[in-house]
Design an enzyme around this catalytic site. Structure first.
Site, PDB file in Angstrom:
ATOM      1  N   ARG A   1       0.861  -1.178   0.000  1.00 55.20           N
ATOM      2  CA  ARG A   1       0.000   0.000   0.000  1.00 55.20           C
ATOM      3  C   ARG A   1       0.904   1.238   0.000  1.00 55.20           C
ATOM      4  O   ARG A   1       1.970   1.236   0.621  1.00 55.20           O
ATOM      5  CB  ARG A   1      -0.904   0.039   1.239  1.00 55.20           C
ATOM      6  CG  ARG A   1      -2.131  -0.852   1.141  1.00 55.20           C
ATOM      7  CD  ARG A   1      -3.129  -0.360   0.092  1.00 55.20           C
ATOM      8  NE  ARG A   1      -4.312  -1.202   0.005  1.00 55.20           N
ATOM      9  CZ  ARG A   1      -4.464  -2.206  -0.869  1.00 55.20           C
ATOM     10  NH1 ARG A   1      -3.505  -2.496  -1.734  1.00 55.20           N
ATOM     11  NH2 ARG A   1      -5.581  -2.900  -0.885  1.00 55.20           N
TER      12      ARG A   1
ATOM     13  N   GLU B   1      -3.505   7.559  -3.849  1.00 56.30           N
ATOM     14  CA  GLU B   1      -3.688   7.298  -5.284  1.00 56.30           C
ATOM     15  C   GLU B   1      -5.140   7.574  -5.692  1.00 56.30           C
ATOM     16  O   GLU B   1      -6.040   7.437  -4.863  1.00 56.30           O
ATOM     17  CB  GLU B   1      -3.274   5.847  -5.625  1.00 56.30           C
ATOM     18  CG  GLU B   1      -4.080   4.776  -4.929  1.00 56.30           C
ATOM     19  CD  GLU B   1      -3.547   3.363  -5.220  1.00 56.30           C
ATOM     20  OE1 GLU B   1      -2.345   3.102  -5.015  1.00 56.30           O
ATOM     21  OE2 GLU B   1      -4.351   2.527  -5.651  1.00 56.30           O
TER      22      GLU B   1
ATOM     23  N   HIS C   1      -1.369   0.484 -10.010  1.00 53.65           N
ATOM     24  CA  HIS C   1      -2.057  -0.481  -9.132  1.00 53.65           C
ATOM     25  C   HIS C   1      -2.602  -1.669  -9.954  1.00 53.65           C
ATOM     26  O   HIS C   1      -3.810  -1.883 -10.025  1.00 53.65           O
ATOM     27  CB  HIS C   1      -3.186   0.209  -8.358  1.00 53.65           C
ATOM     28  CG  HIS C   1      -3.555  -0.515  -7.091  1.00 53.65           C
ATOM     29  ND1 HIS C   1      -4.008   0.135  -5.960  1.00 53.65           N
ATOM     30  CD2 HIS C   1      -3.540  -1.840  -6.781  1.00 53.65           C
ATOM     31  CE1 HIS C   1      -4.275  -0.761  -5.019  1.00 53.65           C
ATOM     32  NE2 HIS C   1      -3.993  -1.969  -5.492  1.00 53.65           N
TER      33      HIS C   1
HETATM   34  N1  LIG Z   1      -0.876  -4.078  -5.571  1.00 56.29           N
HETATM   35  C1  LIG Z   1      -2.003  -4.782  -5.550  1.00 56.29           C
HETATM   36  O1  LIG Z   1      -2.780  -4.764  -6.493  1.00 56.29           O
HETATM   37  C2  LIG Z   1      -2.315  -5.630  -4.379  1.00 56.29           C
HETATM   38  C3  LIG Z   1      -1.860  -5.287  -3.132  1.00 56.29           C
HETATM   39  N2  LIG Z   1      -2.128  -6.081  -2.052  1.00 56.29           N
HETATM   40  C4  LIG Z   1      -1.593  -5.714  -0.740  1.00 56.29           C
HETATM   41  O2  LIG Z   1      -0.828  -6.807  -0.251  1.00 56.29           O
HETATM   42  C5  LIG Z   1      -1.100  -6.960   1.129  1.00 56.29           C
HETATM   43  C6  LIG Z   1      -0.726  -8.348   1.595  1.00 56.29           C
HETATM   44  O3  LIG Z   1      -1.663  -9.306   1.128  1.00 56.29           O
HETATM   45  P1  LIG Z   1      -1.571 -10.840   1.632  1.00 56.29           P
HETATM   46  O4  LIG Z   1      -0.222 -11.355   1.386  1.00 56.29           O
HETATM   47  O5  LIG Z   1      -2.735 -11.551   1.072  1.00 56.29           O
HETATM   48  O6  LIG Z   1      -1.769 -10.620   3.197  1.00 56.29           O
HETATM   49  P2  LIG Z   1      -1.338 -11.596   4.375  1.00 56.29           P
HETATM   50  O7  LIG Z   1      -2.175 -11.190   5.540  1.00 56.29           O
HETATM   51  O8  LIG Z   1      -1.351 -13.008   3.917  1.00 56.29           O
HETATM   52  O9  LIG Z   1       0.195 -11.188   4.647  1.00 56.29           O
HETATM   53  C7  LIG Z   1       0.598 -10.003   5.238  1.00 56.29           C
HETATM   54  C8  LIG Z   1       1.759 -10.339   6.171  1.00 56.29           C
HETATM   55  O10 LIG Z   1       2.357  -9.119   6.620  1.00 56.29           O
HETATM   56  C9  LIG Z   1       2.740  -9.310   7.988  1.00 56.29           C
HETATM   57  N3  LIG Z   1       2.936  -7.975   8.562  1.00 56.29           N
HETATM   58  C10 LIG Z   1       2.016  -7.065   8.936  1.00 56.29           C
HETATM   59  N4  LIG Z   1       2.622  -5.940   9.348  1.00 56.29           N
HETATM   60  C11 LIG Z   1       3.957  -6.162   9.263  1.00 56.29           C
HETATM   61  C12 LIG Z   1       5.096  -5.386   9.565  1.00 56.29           C
HETATM   62  N5  LIG Z   1       4.987  -4.141  10.054  1.00 56.29           N
HETATM   63  N6  LIG Z   1       6.313  -5.918   9.377  1.00 56.29           N
HETATM   64  C13 LIG Z   1       6.433  -7.172   8.890  1.00 56.29           C
HETATM   65  N7  LIG Z   1       5.385  -7.963   8.587  1.00 56.29           N
HETATM   66  C14 LIG Z   1       4.164  -7.454   8.766  1.00 56.29           C
HETATM   67  C15 LIG Z   1       1.628 -10.127   8.588  1.00 56.29           C
HETATM   68  O11 LIG Z   1       2.052 -10.779   9.771  1.00 56.29           O
HETATM   69  C16 LIG Z   1       1.338 -11.105   7.437  1.00 56.29           C
HETATM   70  O12 LIG Z   1       2.129 -12.262   7.542  1.00 56.29           O
HETATM   71  C17 LIG Z   1      -2.584  -6.585   1.238  1.00 56.29           C
HETATM   72  O13 LIG Z   1      -2.935  -6.219   2.551  1.00 56.29           O
HETATM   73  C18 LIG Z   1      -2.699  -5.436   0.265  1.00 56.29           C
HETATM   74  O14 LIG Z   1      -2.462  -4.214   0.921  1.00 56.29           O
HETATM   75  C19 LIG Z   1      -2.868  -7.216  -2.192  1.00 56.29           C
HETATM   76  C20 LIG Z   1      -3.352  -7.594  -3.407  1.00 56.29           C
HETATM   77  C21 LIG Z   1      -3.148  -6.815  -4.606  1.00 56.29           C
HETATM   78  O1  LIG Z   2      -6.813  -6.691  -3.308  1.00 54.91           O
HETATM   79  C1  LIG Z   2      -6.156  -5.683  -3.019  1.00 54.91           C
HETATM   80  O2  LIG Z   2      -5.812  -5.434  -1.856  1.00 54.91           O
HETATM   81  C2  LIG Z   2      -5.767  -4.743  -4.062  1.00 54.91           C
HETATM   82  O3  LIG Z   2      -5.001  -3.865  -3.845  1.00 54.91           O
HETATM   83  C3  LIG Z   2      -6.325  -4.878  -5.409  1.00 54.91           C
HETATM   84  O4  LIG Z   2      -6.439  -6.151  -5.824  1.00 54.91           O
END
Ligand SMILES: NC(=O)C1=CN([C@@H]2O[C@H](COP(=O)(O)OP(=O)(O)OC[C@H]3O[C@@H](n4cnc5c(N)ncnc54)[C@H](O)[C@@H]3O)[C@@H](O)[C@H]2O)C=CC1
Ligand SMILES: O=C(O)C(=O)CO
Length: 323
Positions: free
Chosen positions: A242, A271, A289
């Site tokens: 993010r 954004e 994004h």
């Molecule tokens: N660019 C895009 O289009 C997308 C972006 N995302 C972003 O990716 C993020 C992660 O998604 P997932 O992997 O499915 O989530 P997840 O919940 O499986 O993994 C996130 C990990 O980050 C860890 N974490 C939280 N705060 C932390 C910190 N300060 N330092 C170190 N580790 C920390 C958590 O313990 C967890 O293991 C979402 O929350 C979203 O913001 C997700 C999908 C698409």
């Molecule tokens: O799923 C999310 O968190 C995104 O940023 C867009 O897929």
């Protein structure tokens, strides 16, 4: 039987909208523009469920709806830092997200950014399209080799692990990990990865750092000027997490003054507004994004929202309940 009424805040892939309409009384935001807080409040007052996504700012203003009819926010997207947890809880709203189905595609985009930044792909394309390419030469647009280097992954959840899979098994990279909680040694072993005790300890050891933690207040400016200074001068920062996780002013300075070699961003604080401190940096690759932007992932995300809605309206705990 009366179908539950649902409001969808942005247009979805046609196949998902069609399936949704089979079981629900659907109202779409046909204009497909982000909604303001009063429009979101109206939706919460009017429909049984609101189906928001990452562009909907569901903070205190939008969730100031004491008489909400909606009982569930079934979010289209895995990240839900745009939803104020405290306010949602106060309203008694159930919140769900769409994990797993976009992890591979988001990791693919993080890899894309890492390769593009290291190999100066955006600079090369700009030069070519501007008619400035004068042909191959041994010293032209020299980048950095990715294979075999050290990648630091901050946030070792679903997407972080997909990133490790690609980088380690595909590119022979050494993987260092920083995660909020201890990672199962069996998971680390899959990528021959090492968990490092702190972000500060990880940064100086990495050639590439990729962010995969959630956004939200707890992680705002996790990467700030002090931490950018801890990175190697020839290292790259990749952010598909993010925008708010990185202090963009500090990143702009670090890129401009060669504190680090480059960066790749898919997400931005506020954004689609782009911080002017970033816009002029040639050593920065910027994507709009695109992490989950494949037909396969976007349809799967929609169907996952449907699964959660079906659970909820059948009286079951939704499979992806996060609040
Ligand atoms: N660019 C895009 O289009 C997308 C972006 N995302 C972003 O990716 C993020 C992660 O998604 P997932 O992997 O499915 O989530 P997840 O919940 O499986 O993994 C996130 C990990 O980050 C860890 N974490 C939280 N705060 C932390 C910190 N300060 N330092 C170190 N580790 C920390 C958590 O313990 C967890 O293991 C979402 O929350 C979203 O913001 C997700 C999908 C698409
Ligand atoms: O799923 C999310 O968190 C995104 O940023 C867009 O897929």
């Amino acid at each position: 039987m009366v179908k539950p009424s649902v409001f969808v805040t942005r247009r979805w892939p046609a196949a998902v909208e069609a399936r949704l309409a089979e079981d629900y009384d659907v109202v779409l935001n046909t204009g497909d523009k982000p909604l303001a807080a009063p429009e979101l409040r109206d939706a919460l007052k009017t429909y049984d469920a609101v189906l928001p996504t990452v562009t909907d700012k569901l903070g205190a203003e939008a969730l100031d709806v004491p008489q909400a009819r909606a009982r569930i926010l079934a979010n289209y997207g895995v990240g839900y830092s745009h939803i104020d947890e405290g306010c949602a809880r106060d309203l008694g709203l159930t919140v769900t997200n769409t994990p797993d189905v976009l992890s591979e595609c988001t990791a693919d985009i993080a890899m894309t950014l890492m390769l593009m930044a290291a190999r100066r792909a955006s600079e090369g394309e700009r030069e070519l399209r501007n008619g400035q390419w004068s042909g191959w030469r041994p010293t032209h647009l020299i980048g950095t080799k990715v294979s075999g280097k050290t990648l630091g992954i901050i946030g070792f959840g679903r997407i972080g692990q997909e990133m490790a899979k690609r980088a380690h098994h595909g590119f022979g990279m050494k993987i260092l990990v920083q995660n909020r909680s201890a990672v199962d040694p069996k998971v680390l072993a899959q990528f021959n990865a090492t968990q490092v005790e702190s972000v500060d300890a990880l940064l100086p050891q990495c050639d590439f750092v990729s962010l995969h933690c959630p956004g939200g207040p707890a992680n705002r400016h996790l990467i700030n000027g002090r931490r950018l200074d801890l990175m190697k001068q020839d290292a790259f920062l990749i952010n598909t997490a993010r925008g708010e996780v990185v202090d963009e002013h500090a990143l702009g300075q670090a890129l401009w003054f060669d504190v680090i070699a480059g960066a790749g961003l898919d997400v931005y604080d506020g954004e689609p507004r782009i911080n002017p401190d970033l816009a002029g940096c040639d050593n920065l690759v910027m994507l709009p994004h695109l992490g989950s932007a494949t037909r396969e992932a976007r349809e799967a995300m929609g169907f996952r929202v449907l699964d959660n809605l079906d659970d909820f309206f059948a009286g079951r705990t939704p499979r992806d309940r996060v609040i």
